[in-house]
Structure formats: C-alpha cells, structure tokens
Design a protein around this motif. Structure first.
Motif, PDB file in Angstrom:
ATOM      1  N   MET A 153       3.222   3.836   5.506  1.00 38.32           N
ATOM      2  CA  MET A 153       3.230   4.853   4.466  1.00 38.32           C
ATOM      3  C   MET A 153       2.604   6.132   5.000  1.00 38.32           C
ATOM      4  SD  MET A 153       1.324   4.772   0.768  1.00 38.32           S
ATOM      5  CE  MET A 153       2.171   3.296   0.270  1.00 38.32           C
ATOM      6  N   ASN A 154       3.267   7.220   4.738  1.00 37.51           N
ATOM      7  CA  ASN A 154       2.752   8.513   5.174  1.00 37.51           C
ATOM      8  C   ASN A 154       1.827   9.070   4.100  1.00 37.51           C
ATOM      9  OD1 ASN A 154       2.261  10.913   6.358  1.00 37.51           O
ATOM     10  ND2 ASN A 154       4.311  11.772   6.053  1.00 37.51           N
ATOM     11  N   ILE A 155       0.548   8.787   4.214  1.00 39.09           N
ATOM     12  CA  ILE A 155      -0.406   9.113   3.170  1.00 39.09           C
ATOM     13  C   ILE A 155      -0.464  10.605   2.852  1.00 39.09           C
ATOM     14  CG2 ILE A 155      -2.846   9.046   2.530  1.00 39.09           C
ATOM     15  CD1 ILE A 155      -1.410   6.419   2.243  1.00 39.09           C
ATOM     16  N   PRO A 156      -0.511  11.512   3.846  1.00 43.92           N
ATOM     17  CA  PRO A 156      -0.617  12.925   3.499  1.00 43.92           C
ATOM     18  C   PRO A 156       0.629  13.493   2.845  1.00 43.92           C
ATOM     19  CG  PRO A 156      -1.365  12.522   5.741  1.00 43.92           C
ATOM     20  CD  PRO A 156      -0.633  11.300   5.291  1.00 43.92           C
ATOM     21  N   GLY A 157       1.793  12.868   3.023  1.00 41.71           N
ATOM     22  CA  GLY A 157       3.041  13.408   2.511  1.00 41.71           C
ATOM     23  C   GLY A 157       3.256  13.119   1.046  1.00 41.71           C
ATOM     24  N   LYS A 158       4.419  13.523   0.552  1.00 41.42           N
ATOM     25  CA  LYS A 158       4.772  13.285  -0.841  1.00 41.42           C
ATOM     26  C   LYS A 158       5.377  11.901  -0.996  1.00 41.42           C
ATOM     27  CE  LYS A 158       3.501  17.412  -1.985  1.00 41.42           C
ATOM     28  NZ  LYS A 158       2.288  17.632  -2.764  1.00 41.42           N
ATOM     29  N   PHE A 159       5.217  11.351  -2.189  1.00 51.78           N
ATOM     30  CA  PHE A 159       5.759  10.022  -2.478  1.00 51.78           C
ATOM     31  C   PHE A 159       6.953  10.175  -3.413  1.00 51.78           C
ATOM     32  CE2 PHE A 159       6.057   5.970  -4.646  1.00 51.78           C
ATOM     33  CZ  PHE A 159       5.979   5.110  -3.577  1.00 51.78           C
ATOM     34  N   HIS A 160       8.073   9.578  -3.070  1.00 53.58           N
ATOM     35  CA  HIS A 160       9.294   9.795  -3.841  1.00 53.58           C
ATOM     36  C   HIS A 160       9.860   8.508  -4.429  1.00 53.58           C
ATOM     37  CE1 HIS A 160       9.428  13.952  -2.501  1.00 53.58           C
ATOM     38  NE2 HIS A 160       9.225  13.530  -1.271  1.00 53.58           N
ATOM     39  N   GLY A 161       9.117   7.427  -4.383  1.00 51.55           N
ATOM     40  CA  GLY A 161       9.615   6.171  -4.929  1.00 51.55           C
ATOM     41  C   GLY A 161       8.974   5.824  -6.252  1.00 51.55           C
ATOM     42  N   ILE A 162       9.179   4.580  -6.687  1.00 52.75           N
ATOM     43  CA  ILE A 162       8.574   4.052  -7.902  1.00 52.75           C
ATOM     44  C   ILE A 162       7.532   3.030  -7.491  1.00 52.75           C
ATOM     45  CG2 ILE A 162       9.004   2.711 -10.002  1.00 52.75           C
ATOM     46  CD1 ILE A 162      11.826   3.814 -10.001  1.00 52.75           C
ATOM     47  N   SER A 163       6.373   3.107  -8.084  1.00 48.52           N
ATOM     48  CA  SER A 163       5.337   2.134  -7.763  1.00 48.52           C
ATOM     49  C   SER A 163       5.821   0.733  -8.106  1.00 48.52           C
ATOM     50  CB  SER A 163       4.055   2.434  -8.535  1.00 48.52           C
ATOM     51  OG  SER A 163       3.096   1.428  -8.298  1.00 48.52           O
ATOM     52  N   LYS A 164       5.613  -0.194  -7.201  1.00 47.23           N
ATOM     53  CA  LYS A 164       6.092  -1.562  -7.394  1.00 47.23           C
ATOM     54  C   LYS A 164       5.399  -2.260  -8.560  1.00 47.23           C
ATOM     55  CE  LYS A 164       6.893  -1.524  -2.469  1.00 47.23           C
ATOM     56  NZ  LYS A 164       6.386  -0.126  -2.416  1.00 47.23           N
ATOM     57  N   ILE A 165       4.273  -1.736  -8.993  1.00 48.88           N
ATOM     58  CA  ILE A 165       3.548  -2.341 -10.106  1.00 48.88           C
ATOM     59  C   ILE A 165       4.386  -2.313 -11.377  1.00 48.88           C
ATOM     60  CG2 ILE A 165       1.434  -2.238 -11.486  1.00 48.88           C
ATOM     61  CD1 ILE A 165       0.105  -0.846  -9.113  1.00 48.88           C
ATOM     62  N   TRP A 166       5.247  -1.312 -11.499  1.00 50.77           N
ATOM     63  CA  TRP A 166       6.078  -1.213 -12.700  1.00 50.77           C
ATOM     64  C   TRP A 166       7.072  -2.366 -12.807  1.00 50.77           C
ATOM     65  CZ3 TRP A 166       4.779   1.496 -16.704  1.00 50.77           C
ATOM     66  CH2 TRP A 166       3.957   2.611 -16.535  1.00 50.77           C
ATOM     67  N   PHE A 167       7.455  -2.951 -11.689  1.00 50.74           N
ATOM     68  CA  PHE A 167       8.336  -4.112 -11.745  1.00 50.74           C
ATOM     69  C   PHE A 167       7.621  -5.296 -12.392  1.00 50.74           C
ATOM     70  CE2 PHE A 167      10.304  -1.554  -8.441  1.00 50.74           C
ATOM     71  CZ  PHE A 167      11.645  -1.677  -8.741  1.00 50.74           C
ATOM     72  N   ALA A 168       6.331  -5.457 -12.088  1.00 49.44           N
ATOM     73  CA  ALA A 168       5.546  -6.525 -12.705  1.00 49.44           C
ATOM     74  C   ALA A 168       5.409  -6.288 -14.201  1.00 49.44           C
ATOM     75  CB  ALA A 168       4.170  -6.600 -12.048  1.00 49.44           C
ATOM     76  N   VAL A 169       5.177  -5.040 -14.600  1.00 49.91           N
ATOM     77  CA  VAL A 169       5.060  -4.701 -16.023  1.00 49.91           C
ATOM     78  C   VAL A 169       6.375  -4.984 -16.743  1.00 49.91           C
ATOM     79  CG1 VAL A 169       4.682  -2.827 -17.674  1.00 49.91           C
ATOM     80  CG2 VAL A 169       3.283  -2.957 -15.600  1.00 49.91           C
ATOM     81  N   LEU A 170       7.500  -4.591 -16.134  1.00 47.67           N
ATOM     82  CA  LEU A 170       8.816  -4.821 -16.738  1.00 47.67           C
ATOM     83  C   LEU A 170       9.087  -6.310 -16.919  1.00 47.67           C
ATOM     84  CD1 LEU A 170      11.563  -3.821 -17.725  1.00 47.67           C
ATOM     85  CD2 LEU A 170      12.323  -3.788 -15.336  1.00 47.67           C
ATOM     86  N   ILE A 171       8.784  -7.108 -15.907  1.00 47.37           N
ATOM     87  CA  ILE A 171       9.003  -8.560 -15.994  1.00 47.37           C
ATOM     88  C   ILE A 171       8.150  -9.154 -17.111  1.00 47.37           C
ATOM     89  CG2 ILE A 171       8.636 -10.750 -14.795  1.00 47.37           C
ATOM     90  CD1 ILE A 171       9.478  -9.306 -12.216  1.00 47.37           C
ATOM     91  N   TYR A 172       6.904  -8.668 -17.233  1.00 47.31           N
ATOM     92  CA  TYR A 172       6.043  -9.154 -18.317  1.00 47.31           C
ATOM     93  C   TYR A 172       6.655  -8.862 -19.683  1.00 47.31           C
ATOM     94  CZ  TYR A 172       2.220  -9.359 -21.649  1.00 47.31           C
ATOM     95  OH  TYR A 172       1.447  -9.644 -22.752  1.00 47.31           O
ATOM     96  N   PHE A 173       7.131  -7.634 -19.873  1.00 40.92           N
ATOM     97  CA  PHE A 173       7.749  -7.270 -21.148  1.00 40.92           C
ATOM     98  C   PHE A 173       8.992  -8.122 -21.423  1.00 40.92           C
ATOM     99  CE2 PHE A 173       5.869  -2.733 -20.940  1.00 40.92           C
ATOM    100  CZ  PHE A 173       4.739  -3.160 -21.618  1.00 40.92           C
TER     101      PHE A 173
END
Length: 292
Positions: free
Chosen positions: A1-21
């Motif tokens: 992961m390029n820490i200083p750069g910009k992030f253009h994806g979706i945090s994987k944590i949201w997949f866990a939240v979606l599965i829970y719902f």
C-alpha cells in the motif's frame, strides 16, 4: 500500500458490515418478517449507509492511512447502535438462556460468582480497579489504532477488519444464544453494585444509556479483548506487555460488575481464537481477490 498517496478503493471492512446486515435480514425474514421494518433497525442501517457515502465522497481528499483510520474509527463508533439492536433481536429465535447459564455457574462453584465477587472485594480500591478494567474495553481499540497510525499505518485496515468483524460475529451469536446477564436476570439488590470513583460512574453512565438485556453469552468484552491480544502478538508483539495486564483485569471485571456469568467469560476465551482465525482468513481472502 502506498501510504502517502491517495486511496481510491473501498475499505474491506464494509464487506463485513454488509454480510452482517444480510445475515440479520435473512433471520428476520425467516423468523419475523414484519420485524424487518422495525424503525430502530432501519435508522441504524441508514446511518451506516450515510457514513459509507460520506467516506466514499471525500475519499479522494485523504491519504490511504487517514482513509483507513476514518473507516475503522467511524464504523467502530457506530457499533453501539448495532449492539443495542441485539436487545430487540435476541429472542428472535430462542428464549433467553440466563436460567441455564446461572445454573451452570452454580453447578461449577456452588454459588453465584457474579453476586459474591463484588461483596468479597468491596471498597473503593477494588471497585475502581475493576470498573477501570471494564472501561478499558472501550479505549483499547482506539489506543491501538492511534499507535498503528503513528508507527504502522499500513496495518490499520487489517486490525480494524479483524476487530470489527469479530464484534459483528458476536452480535449474531447474541441472537443465537440470547442472554441478558446477571445485572438484568437477578433482582435488586442482588443485581446492583456501588460505584465510588471516576471509572465506576463512567461505566454506570454508559450502562444507563447504552446497555440492554442482551450480549451476555459469549462475553464479547472478553473475546474481543483476547482477539486484540492475538492480533498484537502476531503483528506488534512488543506492545503485548502493556495491554495484557489490562485485559486480565477486564476479564475479572466482567463478573465483578455483574455483566457476565463465569461461563460467559469461559465461552469468550474459548471462542476468541476461532473467531480471530476466521476473520483473519476472510480478510486475507478479500485482499487476494481485490488485488487480483
């Protein structure tokens, strides 16, 4: 992961939240279809949806480490809403099992540890010590996040995913094994405990506004704290010595303040390694699929 750069994806944590719902929705459709329109649940999902779109909208302005920190901190802060809704859902399938849990403690010890522990260790010193231990449960993830942000920002998402996914797993277990805990099962004055310090009054305030007759078995306080220790042991072992004593106090505190039966604590300790392994495997699977 390029820490200083910009992030253009979706945090994987949201997949866990979606599965829970999705899991909660399926259980409701099977056992109580009308309950899927409960206002509390709809509001909670709307809040999470709003947070998701706010983060996605502003993600181009954040570096990767800040974006991951905001995702983890935001979702973690909103978990209190999902915890409270388990009080509405925990008898969706089965009746509460407090009678069986209290009988198990009685069979193991010949008495009720949740009732006698605070009597044996009475006084402001013990009270404040164990209330501090219980209060540390809310601070530990935030302290670890701060340390990761400062020293290992590339590990923020992995830690957040494991911890938040673990919470969500236990919220499902609260529905499958519904229990209110000693503070709700026993009657006054047996279920009451005095508080005479800062941490004691803080916990009583949290319990007044954030607790409900839910979440006793297994103890997520104990389990998630152990899961955090397991994660630290694997990734930031030098920090273990600072958190281990606090977790030990926390484990005892759950019985001291009458939040849990001893069997809840044992179940939390026993299930923690399994949940840690499962959430970590799930995270690595998502990482591989999204990197392909």
């Amino acid at each position: 992961m390029n820490i200083p750069g910009k992030f253009h994806g979706i945090s994987k944590i949201w997949f866990a939240v979606l599965i829970y719902f999705l899991i909660i929705s399926v259980l409701q459709l099977i056992f109580d279809p009308a309950g899927i329109l409960i206002p509390e649940l709809l509001i909670n999902r709307t809040i999470y949806l709003a947070l998701f779109f706010v983060l996605i909208f502003f993600k181009k302005h954040f570096s990767a480490k800040i974006f991951h920190l905001l995702n983890v901190a935001g979702i973690y802060a909103l978990l209190t809403f999902l915890y409270k809704e388990t009080a509405t859902l925990n008898t969706l399938i089965f009746p509460k099992i407090d009678a069986q849990l209290s009988l198990a403690d009685e069979a193991l010890f010949g008495f009720q540890p949740a009732l006698y522990f605070s009597r044996w260790c009475s006084g402001c010193f013990w009270s404040e010590l164990f209330f501090f231990g219980y209060f540390s449960y809310y601070l530990m993830p935030l302290i670890i996040l701060f340390l990761l942000y400062k020293y290992y920002p590339h590990k923020i998402e992995a830690f957040g995913f494991v911890v938040i996914s673990s919470f969500l797993v236990y919220y499902v277990l609260f529905i499958l094994f519904p229990a209110a805990g000693p503070q709700f099962y026993f009657t006054y004055p047996d279920n009451a405990i005095d508080a005479c310090g800062v941490f004691g009054h803080a916990i009583q305030l949290i319990q007044k506004h954030g607790e409900g007759p839910t979440g006793a078995f297994p103890s997520s306080h104990v389990a998630v704290s152990c899961i955090m220790l397991l994660w630290l042991y694997a990734h930031c072992r030098k920090w273990i010595k600072y958190f281990l004593p606090v977790v030990i106090i926390l484990i005892f505190s759950t019985v001291y303040i009458k939040a849990h039966y001893v069997v809840d604590v044992v179940a939390g300790i026993v299930t923690a390694p399994l949940i840690y392994w499962a959430t970590l495997r799930f995270y690595k699977s998502l990482l591989n699929r999204m990197s392909a």
